[in-house]
Scaffold this motif. Structure first.
Motif: not given
Length: 189
Positions: A31-32, A35, A23, A84, A25-26, A87, A29
């Motif tokens: 993240f979504w 993904l 969480r 990821w 780490w996500r 950034q 950056r």
């Protein structure tokens, strides 16, 4: 006492630590964005080379630009992973994802039957809109960044205790339950 209980508690603690590390780490950056861009690359690269079998009938979805579809899909997947771990390239990756998604419409079976197109477009938009947060702590306080509410948030609204916000600039009107000078209530109450 169950001999499995200490082992189960250790497993739960380990999973909790992994969850909170992931969480953290996500959170640092886009993240979504990465993904969605990564997921969007798969159908764009896959569908031009896929064969759909319905009983004895084989439907080939190959296009004349199969190599172009593969390149677009691999580039989108690479941009998703790059978001990821780098950034700083989020603006470039966001613009490139959107452009590749648009190019995939005529090149790759309508952008992977609109699945890859929509995922890549959403990932690119999220990459463009993501901004790194400010660190919380003493260094943030020194820079003047706080998460305290603005000064006007503590002022009462319309003279009613318990209601707070920006509405203090507006005049206060009597409510339905305002007591009259004779101690009675107005006609609404």
């Amino acid at each position: 006492m169950n001999p499995q209980a200490p082992v189960r508690a250790a497993d739960d603690a380990w999973l909790t630590v992994v969850y909170y590390r992931f969480r953290a780490w996500r959170g640092g950056r886009p993240f979504w964005a990465g993904l969605f861009t990564l997921i969007g690359g798969f159908p764009i690269a896959y569908f031009p080379y896929a064969d759909l079998r319905l009983g004895n009938i084989t439907i080939a979805m190959a296009t004349t630009a199969g190599a172009g579809s593969l390149i677009i899909g691999i580039l989108l997947m690479t941009l998703g992973v790059a978001l990821w771990f780098q950034q700083g390239i989020r603006v470039f990756a966001g613009v490139a994802s959107i452009l590749l998604a648009l190019v995939s419409l005529p090149v790759s079976n309508l952008g992977g039957f609109f699945i890859g197109f929509l995922f890549s477009l959403l990932g690119g938009a999220l990459a463009l809109s993501w901004a790194p947060g400010k660190p919380a702590g003493p260094e943030a306080e020194a820079e003047g960044v706080t998460d305290h509410a603005p000064a006007y948030a503590d002022a009462p609204v319309g003279g009613v205790p318990g209601q707070r916000g920006m509405e203090t600039a507006y005049p206060s009107y009597p409510s339905e339950t305002t007591a009259h000078a004779d101690g009675g209530r107005n006609s609404a109450g």
